[in-house]
Enzyme design. Structure first.
Site, mmCIF file in Angstrom:
data_model
loop_
_atom_site.group_PDB
_atom_site.id
_atom_site.type_symbol
_atom_site.label_atom_id
_atom_site.label_comp_id
_atom_site.label_asym_id
_atom_site.label_seq_id
_atom_site.Cartn_x
_atom_site.Cartn_y
_atom_site.Cartn_z
ATOM 1 N N HIS A 174 0.917 -1.259 0.085
ATOM 2 C CA HIS A 174 -0.016 0.093 0.014
ATOM 3 C C HIS A 174 0.920 1.180 0.046
ATOM 4 O O HIS A 174 0.649 2.154 0.714
ATOM 5 C CB HIS A 174 -0.855 0.004 1.215
ATOM 6 C CG HIS A 174 -2.111 -0.915 1.138
ATOM 7 N ND1 HIS A 174 -2.557 -1.544 2.312
ATOM 8 C CD2 HIS A 174 -2.406 -1.851 0.229
ATOM 9 C CE1 HIS A 174 -3.516 -2.322 2.082
ATOM 10 N NE2 HIS A 174 -3.323 -2.453 0.730
ATOM 11 N N LEU A 175 2.053 1.274 -0.711
ATOM 12 C CA LEU A 175 3.008 2.261 -0.746
ATOM 13 C C LEU A 175 2.129 3.639 -1.036
ATOM 14 O O LEU A 175 1.560 3.860 -2.087
ATOM 15 C CB LEU A 175 4.027 2.042 -1.472
ATOM 16 C CG LEU A 175 5.400 2.816 -1.179
ATOM 17 C CD1 LEU A 175 6.027 2.514 -0.042
ATOM 18 C CD2 LEU A 175 6.431 2.737 -2.503
#
Length: 481
Positions: free
Chosen positions: A419-420
């Site tokens: 989920h950068l």
């Protein structure tokens, strides 16, 4: 012959780019070109893979993803692979359909003008048709993305939910309701999914495929951007490599929607980044900026179980949320079942995920070469804050105790939720970490925006896909204006 100039050039047809293309092309007088490095739904087999919501088309042979190596921890060093969607719809076309919203506290924490909960709620509602709660004030009933929760829990999902309720945790019927999004709530609930009757409807299918039929929209697939042309302080074009070779496409307004890795990489290749790093890589500095210097993701510990693998189910049907700090995820199947591959005789293993949703640790995405084919270095640095590691340990012990009557739980292993965010964060004029302003404009360059997970000031305390779709729906008016 395709025109090389447009009013708006959108680089990346992922979740954000798909929404922007539809919103901006609603004005028939505005020409919009969308670039996508991967294939489109018209290419053989792509639509079948992206629409099948019961599998993740991210296996080793998948033509729909790009792969990057990341360093999860420093001491000791642990490496892992990050997989991002590389097709029309981006990661939203290949993910598990989790469509939870950011919380009001997340949005308030940005501290940005124009980004209050009242500002964003209408856009959360506009993107969805909630088939369970669409008649309530929190939800939309006319948006293009259908959302539904699993009604009949079976197998490991049911066992997990029952264990949570036996432990005294509340059942939360709507994880996107105002009450469930408050920081005071702990409970288990069915995940809002943009998978209905087994069909995944991501932003590419919901927004871009509709927009692509308009005469003022051009979608160029299998076309990779390799640099932004900046003249006298303004972005005027993008160098690309496509099926017909290299060329430059020009536009009055350029919007990067390549995701937290891709947008940061393209900015740095174009001379927008930290000066010392760019010089070391051999890239002339155009605008000094802290690109990639303070990114964030959700660290996750994975615990194998001996629950029976549940075939033909969405990969995650319920989650347990503890005060928006820890999310415990009882995945319905093993990884082999999730990606639909032959395990080569290896046994599959279902598992629990324990994710830290408000991490203190910050990572880094760095340029290592002026060659666009060389990927950036990614460092998550998940073990850089002792309090984060301790929170994951406590969450994992709680998950183990919670499920001990239903399954055996093995030793935990480091992973990432993939989920950068926050590689080009929005910020006010006095924010030294800001790369973009509160309207997503790149500071120091006219005519250039970044609109994707890169600009979120921090990773939300829910998976970010629904928030990124909302972001694009909201930010379209900034580009149009």
């Amino acid at each position: 012959m395709l025109s090389t100039h447009s009013d708006v050039l959108i680089v990346g047809a992922g979740s954000a780019g798909s929404v922007l293309a539809e919103r901006l092309s609603a004005d028939s007088a505005r020409t919009v070109t969308v670039l996508e490095s991967g294939p489109g739904p018209q290419q053989s087999g792509v639509a079948a893979l992206t629409r099948n919501g019961l599998q993740l088309p991210i296996g080793a042979a998948s033509p729909l993803v790009a792969r990057y190596q990341t360093e999860l921890t420093d001491n000791p060093q642990r490496v892992a692979q990050v997989v991002r969607g590389a097709t029309v719809g981006g990661s939203g076309a290949v993910n598990g359909g989790y469509f939870c919203r950011a919380t009001p506290a997340d949005i308030a924490g940005w501290g940005l003008p124009g980004w209050s909960w009242d500002d964003v709620l209408a856009h959360f509602r506009a993107i969805e048709t909630d088939l369970d709660f669409g008649d309530g004030p929190d939800h939309g009933d006319h948006g293009p993305i259908p959302v539904r929760r699993v009604r009949e829990l079976t197998g490991s999902t049911a066992a997990f939910a029952e264990a949570a309720q036996r432990a005294g945790l509340d059942w939360l019927p709507d994880l996107n309701a105002a009450e469930a999004l408050s920081t005071s709530v702990a409970g288990v609930g069915a995940v809002p999914l943009n998978i209905v009757d087994g069909i995944r409807t991501g932003p590419g299918a919901a927004f871009l495929e509709r927009a692509a039929r308009r005469p003022n929209v051009t979608v160029r697939t299998s076309t990779r951007a390799v640099g932004i042309r900046i003249d006298a302080g303004s972005a005027t074009g993008v160098a690309v490599i496509g099926p017909d070779g290299p060329t430059t496409l020009t536009a009055d307004r350029i919007v990067l929607c390549c995701g937290a890795i891709g947008s940061a990489h393209l900015l740095m290749l174009s001379g927008i980044g930290e000066e010392a790093q760019l010089r070391e890589a051999g890239v002339p500095v155009t605008v000094p900026a802290p690109v990639g210097s303070h990114c964030a993701d959700h660290p996750e510990w994975v615990l194998p179980t001996n629950w029976t693998v549940e075939p033909s189910r969405a990969v995650l049907e319920v989650v347990l949320n503890i005060h928006n700090e820890i999310e415990i995820r009882p995945y319905t199947g093993g990884f082999i079942a999730m990606i639909g591959e032959d395990g080569g005789g290896r046994p599959d293993w279902p598992h629990l995920g324990v994710a830290l949703m408000r991490p203190r640790s910050r990572g880094r995405v760095s340029l290592v070469s002026a060659d666009p084919a060389v990927p950036p270095r990614i460092q998550h640095r998940y073990d850089s804050v002792a309090a984060d590691v301790e929170a994951l340990r406590r969450g994992s012990e709680f998950a183990r105790e919670l499920t001990s009557a239903a399954t055996e739980v093995g030793a935990s292993a480091w992973a990432t939720s993939q989920h950068l965010c926050a590689t080009a964060p929005m910020g006010t004029d006095d924010d030294v970490r800001a790369v973009t302003d509160p309207q997503c404009r790149v500071r120091g360059v006219d005519g250039l925006w970044v609109i994707d997970g890169s600009v979120l000031p921090a990773v939300p305390s829910r998976g970010p896909n629904a928030t990124i779709v909302m972001l694009a729906h909201r930010a379209a008016e900034f580009v149009a204006g």
